[in-house]
Design a protein around this motif. Structure first.
Motif, PDB file in Angstrom:
ATOM      1  N   ALA A   1      29.871  40.609 -40.352  1.00  0.00           N
ATOM      2  CA  ALA A   1      28.311  41.616 -40.155  1.00  0.00           C
ATOM      3  C   ALA A   1      27.021  41.775 -39.760  1.00  0.00           C
ATOM      4  N   PRO A   2      26.428  40.239 -39.859  1.00  0.00           N
ATOM      5  CA  PRO A   2      24.426  39.794 -39.355  1.00  0.00           C
ATOM      6  C   PRO A   2      25.792  40.303 -37.727  1.00  0.00           C
ATOM      7  N   PRO A   3      26.315  40.146 -36.542  1.00  0.00           N
ATOM      8  CA  PRO A   3      26.287  40.312 -35.273  1.00  0.00           C
ATOM      9  C   PRO A   3      26.767  41.624 -35.423  1.00  0.00           C
ATOM     10  N   SER A   4      27.394  43.259 -35.862  1.00  0.00           N
ATOM     11  CA  SER A   4      27.281  44.707 -35.635  1.00  0.00           C
ATOM     12  C   SER A   4      25.797  44.638 -35.745  1.00  0.00           C
ATOM     13  N   SER A   5      24.493  44.166 -37.075  1.00  0.00           N
ATOM     14  CA  SER A   5      23.607  44.993 -36.880  1.00  0.00           C
ATOM     15  C   SER A   5      22.806  44.212 -35.910  1.00  0.00           C
ATOM     16  N   ALA A   6      22.764  43.114 -35.177  1.00  0.00           N
ATOM     17  CA  ALA A   6      22.482  42.856 -34.374  1.00  0.00           C
ATOM     18  C   ALA A   6      22.310  43.482 -33.048  1.00  0.00           C
ATOM     19  N   ALA A   7      23.742  43.866 -32.725  1.00  0.00           N
ATOM     20  CA  ALA A   7      24.275  44.968 -31.575  1.00  0.00           C
ATOM     21  C   ALA A   7      23.473  46.297 -31.569  1.00  0.00           C
ATOM     22  N   SER A   8      23.021  46.787 -32.847  1.00  0.00           N
ATOM     23  CA  SER A   8      22.722  47.920 -33.510  1.00  0.00           C
ATOM     24  C   SER A   8      21.029  47.560 -33.016  1.00  0.00           C
ATOM     25  N   SER A   9      20.028  46.706 -32.598  1.00  0.00           N
ATOM     26  CA  SER A   9      18.747  46.282 -32.560  1.00  0.00           C
ATOM     27  C   SER A   9      19.028  46.472 -30.248  1.00  0.00           C
ATOM     28  N   ARG A  10      19.420  46.826 -29.926  1.00  0.00           N
ATOM     29  CA  ARG A  10      19.722  46.391 -28.616  1.00  0.00           C
ATOM     30  C   ARG A  10      17.750  47.383 -27.969  1.00  0.00           C
ATOM     31  N   VAL A  11      17.406  46.403 -26.622  1.00  0.00           N
ATOM     32  CA  VAL A  11      15.909  46.534 -26.550  1.00  0.00           C
ATOM     33  C   VAL A  11      16.166  47.568 -25.158  1.00  0.00           C
ATOM     34  N   ASP A  12      15.545  48.607 -25.155  1.00  0.00           N
ATOM     35  CA  ASP A  12      15.927  49.843 -23.873  1.00  0.00           C
ATOM     36  C   ASP A  12      14.384  49.138 -23.141  1.00  0.00           C
ATOM     37  N   LEU A  13      15.039  48.709 -21.542  1.00  0.00           N
ATOM     38  CA  LEU A  13      14.131  47.942 -20.993  1.00  0.00           C
ATOM     39  C   LEU A  13      12.564  49.097 -20.256  1.00  0.00           C
ATOM     40  N   GLY A  14      14.015  50.566 -20.674  1.00  0.00           N
ATOM     41  CA  GLY A  14      12.868  52.003 -20.045  1.00  0.00           C
ATOM     42  C   GLY A  14      11.169  51.638 -21.057  1.00  0.00           C
ATOM     43  N   ASP A  15      11.446  51.393 -22.313  1.00  0.00           N
ATOM     44  CA  ASP A  15      10.031  51.456 -23.622  1.00  0.00           C
ATOM     45  C   ASP A  15       9.749  50.660 -22.678  1.00  0.00           C
ATOM     46  N   LEU A  16       9.733  49.137 -21.412  1.00  0.00           N
ATOM     47  CA  LEU A  16       8.667  48.454 -21.764  1.00  0.00           C
ATOM     48  C   LEU A  16       7.609  48.690 -20.894  1.00  0.00           C
ATOM     49  N   ARG A  17       5.982  48.305 -21.181  1.00  0.00           N
ATOM     50  CA  ARG A  17       5.563  48.825 -19.857  1.00  0.00           C
ATOM     51  C   ARG A  17       5.281  47.535 -18.886  1.00  0.00           C
ATOM     52  N   VAL A  18       5.317  47.450 -17.490  1.00  0.00           N
ATOM     53  CA  VAL A  18       5.290  46.738 -16.598  1.00  0.00           C
ATOM     54  C   VAL A  18       3.991  46.224 -16.467  1.00  0.00           C
ATOM     55  N   VAL A  19       3.452  45.506 -16.644  1.00  0.00           N
ATOM     56  CA  VAL A  19       1.985  44.609 -15.924  1.00  0.00           C
ATOM     57  C   VAL A  19       1.626  44.119 -14.929  1.00  0.00           C
ATOM     58  N   HIS A  20       1.479  44.741 -14.107  1.00  0.00           N
ATOM     59  CA  HIS A  20       1.128  44.231 -12.612  1.00  0.00           C
ATOM     60  C   HIS A  20       0.336  42.667 -13.143  1.00  0.00           C
ATOM     61  N   THR A  21       0.495  41.967 -11.880  1.00  0.00           N
ATOM     62  CA  THR A  21      -0.044  40.091 -11.907  1.00  0.00           C
ATOM     63  C   THR A  21      -1.286  41.225 -10.766  1.00  0.00           C
ATOM     64  N   ARG A  22      -2.738  40.850 -11.244  1.00  0.00           N
ATOM     65  CA  ARG A  22      -3.847  40.912 -11.008  1.00  0.00           C
ATOM     66  C   ARG A  22      -4.181  39.943  -9.864  1.00  0.00           C
ATOM     67  N   HIS A  23      -4.943  40.022  -8.611  1.00  0.00           N
ATOM     68  CA  HIS A  23      -5.048  39.325  -8.001  1.00  0.00           C
ATOM     69  C   HIS A  23      -6.840  38.970  -7.602  1.00  0.00           C
ATOM     70  N   TRP A  24      -7.298  38.921  -8.583  1.00  0.00           N
ATOM     71  CA  TRP A  24      -9.037  38.744  -8.387  1.00  0.00           C
ATOM     72  C   TRP A  24      -9.168  37.861  -7.060  1.00  0.00           C
ATOM     73  N   PHE A  25      -8.902  37.064  -6.797  1.00  0.00           N
ATOM     74  CA  PHE A  25      -8.879  35.958  -6.369  1.00  0.00           C
ATOM     75  C   PHE A  25      -9.166  36.626  -4.727  1.00  0.00           C
ATOM     76  N   ARG A  26      -8.059  37.398  -4.632  1.00  0.00           N
ATOM     77  CA  ARG A  26      -7.721  38.106  -2.989  1.00  0.00           C
ATOM     78  C   ARG A  26      -8.637  39.577  -2.766  1.00  0.00           C
ATOM     79  N   TRP A  27      -8.365  40.182  -4.269  1.00  0.00           N
ATOM     80  CA  TRP A  27      -9.566  40.914  -4.179  1.00  0.00           C
ATOM     81  C   TRP A  27     -11.326  40.744  -3.590  1.00  0.00           C
ATOM     82  N   SER A  28     -11.699  39.475  -4.294  1.00  0.00           N
ATOM     83  CA  SER A  28     -12.742  38.369  -4.408  1.00  0.00           C
ATOM     84  C   SER A  28     -12.613  39.083  -2.692  1.00  0.00           C
ATOM     85  N   ILE A  29     -11.807  37.737  -1.963  1.00  0.00           N
ATOM     86  CA  ILE A  29     -11.743  37.614  -0.065  1.00  0.00           C
ATOM     87  C   ILE A  29     -12.458  38.608   0.244  1.00  0.00           C
ATOM     88  N   GLY A  30     -11.220  39.572  -0.194  1.00  0.00           N
ATOM     89  CA  GLY A  30     -11.210  40.722   1.052  1.00  0.00           C
ATOM     90  C   GLY A  30     -12.471  41.674   0.559  1.00  0.00           C
TER      91      GLY A  30
END
Length: 359
Positions: free
Chosen positions: A15-44
């Motif tokens: 029974a547990p594998p069937s319940s784990a299959a129902s809890s799949r995560v949609d990648l579209g719901d994840l928030r993308v966090v961009h890398t912040r290049h503070w040193f690059r922006w400071s030099i620029g």
């Protein structure tokens, strides 16, 4: 009873594998966090500030005397000097790279005599400063008052004879000094480019029965040009600026021309800026030519050539124009290696492929 209980326990464990299959995560719901290049922006920001400060000083500092610069920029002596600089560069580069190719082939030859002679030539002309070479060629008449053809190991020039001073003018001395000096450096550049080609290419061409001259011109050199062109262009650009040393023999190239003018009117900085801008224009043209020559010889190493700056600008303008909504047509596609990839089968799949555990 003994057969029924194990089956019920196995069903409970499944029974547990069937319940784990129902809890799949949609990648579209994840928030993308961009890398912040503070040193690059400071030099620029620091670089942008320095450039802006310098540009502001160019406009506000009256000591630059831009009116004097504008007056002499297209003056007749300066334009004549630019013409002499271009002539010296073109003739010396042509002779230098032609001799450099012969020297490079001699360095790679199996003949010890040719190899040693080429090595001695390169060693000598790389050891002597360029300005010394030009002065010696200009004063060659002190060593050999006359030159000609006649009986070997004598000065009996019974075939033809002429005074050395009349033969080697200031322009000829500059060409000799610049060309021979350039030949010594370009020989090593060309030799390095030839050695960069895989030895298997030469062996395969020899196995096919291709003549040696055709192997060099059609197989080895086109591949070696990718390594030769960047260094060769640097040498030509250096030759443009190195031609300024001919002022020691009073040849009126662009630097000598501005020297004569500012020695008369004491406007040193504006006249030096005239020479700097002309050198910058010539260097920019050569750099653009280098880009397209490199792009031409890159055809055998990349599947698709990268887009040129003109193609990038045309695509960017098309995208901006399409965003305005004034045109119903789509923007022109970006040509080259940076173009958008074609749709693949993975992009036409269903939404379950973007989830963990999907099938």
């Amino acid at each position: 009873m003994t057969d029924t209980l194990p089956r019920q326990a196995g069903a409970a464990e499944a029974a547990p594998p069937s319940s784990a299959a129902s809890s799949r995560v949609d990648l579209g719901d994840l928030r993308v966090v961009h890398t912040r290049h503070w040193f690059r922006w400071s030099i620029g920001i620091v670089v942008l500030f320095v450039v802006a400060q310098f540009a502001w000083s160019l406009v506000t500092n009256e000591n630059y005397e831009w009116d004097v610069f504008a007056h002499y920029f297209l003056s007749e002596p300066v334009l004549a000097g630019v013409g002499i600089t271009l002539a010296l560069t073109a003739i010396s580069a042509t002779i230098g790279f032609f001799l450099g190719t012969l020297l490079a082939l001699a360095r790679l030859a199996k003949s010890p005599l040719l190899n040693s002679a080429a090595w001695l030539f390169i060693w000598f002309f790389r050891s002597v400063p360029l300005v010394v070479q030009i002065i010696v060629w200009y004063n060659l008449g002190y060593l050999y008052p006359t030159l000609g053809l006649g009986t070997p190991f004598t000065t009996d020039f019974w075939i033809v004879e002429f005074p050395t001073v009349q033969l080697i003018s200031a322009f000829a001395a500059a060409i000799l000094g610049l060309s021979l000096n350039q030949a010594a450096y370009s020989a090593e550049i060309i030799r390095g480019g030839l050695l960069s080609v895989d030895q298997g290419q030469l062996e395969a061409a020899a196995a096919l029965g291709i003549p040696p001259r055709r192997r060099l011109t059609r197989i080895i050199l086109p591949q070696a040009m990718r390594s030769i062109v960047p260094n060769a262009t640097n040498e030509v650009i250096g030759l443009v600026k190195g031609a300024s040393v001919v002022f020691v023999i009073a040849l009126p190239e662009v630097f000598y021309a501005v020297q004569v003018i500012y020695n008369r009117n004491s406007r040193v900085i504006p006249l030096l800026l005239v020479a700097v801008v002309w050198y910058t224009i010539i260097t920019t043209i050569l750099s653009i030519a280098q880009y397209y020559i490199e792009r031409h010889y890159a055809r055998g190493t990349v599947r698709v050539l990268p887009p040129t700056p003109v193609q990038r600008a045309r695509h960017w303008l098309g995208v901006q124009w399409a965003r305005l909504g004034d045109s119903d047509s789509s923007p022109p596609p970006l040509e080259g290696a940076d173009a958008a990839p074609l749709p693949t089968a993975a992009q036409h799949s269903n939404g379950n492929d973007a989830k963990f555990g999907g099938r």
